[in-house]
Design an enzyme around this catalytic site. Structure first.
Site, short mmCIF file in Angstrom:
data_model
loop_
_atom_site.label_atom_id
_atom_site.label_comp_id
_atom_site.label_asym_id
_atom_site.label_seq_id
_atom_site.Cartn_x
_atom_site.Cartn_y
_atom_site.Cartn_z
CB CYS A 1 -0.95 0.00 1.19
SG CYS A 1 -2.03 -1.45 1.25
CG ASN B 1 -6.85 -1.04 0.53
OD1 ASN B 1 -6.00 -0.72 -0.31
ND2 ASN B 1 -6.50 -1.44 1.73
CG HIS C 1 -3.23 3.19 1.78
ND1 HIS C 1 -3.59 2.78 0.52
CD2 HIS C 1 -3.53 2.15 2.62
CE1 HIS C 1 -4.07 1.54 0.58
NE2 HIS C 1 -4.05 1.16 1.86
#
Length: 318
Positions: free
Chosen positions: A113, A274, A244
């Site tokens: 990530c 995500n 993020h």
């Protein structure tokens, strides 16, 4: 002196959209449960015939077009991804082939990530060291291919997509006069390396969500403020904050704790889920495309997650 800047951005998401109501037909969940815990309402899902390098190439093509560049104007291709199934050729090489490039250096970075902000820093360093003049930096992941669709705690989180940036050299740059890339703050928490995982055969995504949540809410604000200090800015001077896109319950409180009281805060997680390494460039490109961030505006980028790694920098909007 050679400085750097982001010349242009591009993003891409697959056409198929999976809503929370769609997920309720697959696992024991519902829209209220998902939105109350992570804030996600929809996510984009790539088909079996849409590999990671295809997502990446679409985003890259848009960035090249926005910059007015040809594929062979690029010296180095960096792709941040953790979901490429094949080890070789790497994703960057496949993207270069799809774009018709003839001789770029190609490299993948797997920092999950935090991959895009690591790759952006690597591009900045390569240009400043004289190793390249223009770098194509891409964050791309197909998280839906590595999730367990029977696990309601993880399958509700993920989506697919890609975002790209063109990093180029600027000679004798005045940091206040042109879009630029500030110094990176990066690191990791090795003892928490297992908090976010993509392991096994076939590979599957798993995480210790509460551990990541506690770390992000307790430790990240100080790291983000230190990132601003390295760029010579106070948090209240930021025009935007792009963290993020993991969880809306993490993103919204963090922006307040950082002190970015005047900043537009990216909330693309609501629509995209995500997307791992794609999340930051995807969210940033959308904000710029919609005109919500003006050219030259300072924006904090900060990635965190797998390994447990983190990286952040303040950039100027192209």
């Amino acid at each position: 002196m050679t400085g750097t800047r982001i010349a242009a951005l591009g993003h891409y998401q697959p056409a198929k959209v999976l809503t929370n109501h769609d997920l309720a037909e697959l696992v024991d969940t519902d829209d209220a449960w998902i939105t109350s815990r992570v804030g996600i309402r929809t996510r984009h899902v790539a088909g079996p015939d849409e590999p990671v390098d295809e997502l990446a190439a679409h985003a890259a093509g848009k960035a090249l077009a926005a910059a007015g560049l040809a594929p062979d104007d690029i010296d180095l291709v960096l792709v941040a991804t953790s979901t490429a199934i094949d080890r070789s050729p790497n994703t960057a090489a496949r993207v270069a082939a799809r774009l018709g490039m003839t001789s770029p250096a190609t490299m993948d970075l797997n920092v999950v990530c935090a991959g895009f902000t690591h790759a952006l820093a690597t591009a900045d360093h390569a240009v400043r060291a004289g190793g390249a003049r223009r770098v194509l930096v891409i964050g791309a992941d197909k998280m839906t291919e590595v999730c367990d669709w029977t696990d309601r705690t993880t399958c509700v989180l993920v989506g697919d997509g890609a975002g790209a940036a063109i990093v180029e050299a600027v000679d004798d740059v005045d940091p206040g006069a042109a879009p630029g890339i500030g110094p990176v703050l990066w690191g990791s928490v090795p003892e928490m390396g297992n908090a976010v995982r993509i392991e096994g055969t076939p590979p599957r995504f798993a995480q210790e969500g509460q551990s990541v949540y506690r770390w992000a809410t307790q430790q990240l604000p100080a790291l983000a403020r230190k990132t601003c200090e390295r760029s010579g800015l106070a948090p209240e001077e930021l025009a935007g904050v792009v963290l993020h896109q993991a969880n809306l319950r993490i993103i919204e409180p963090l922006a307040a704790k950082i002190g970015a009281v005047n900043a537009i805060v990216a909330r693309d997680v609501v629509d995209s889920g995500n997307t791992s390494a794609a999340s930051i460039p995807l969210a940033l490109a959308k904000l710029v495309e919609r005109g919500e961030l003006p050219s030259g505006a300072p924006v904090l980028l900060f990635g965190f997650g797998g390994n447990l790694s983190y990286a952040g920098q303040v950039i100027r909007v192209p």
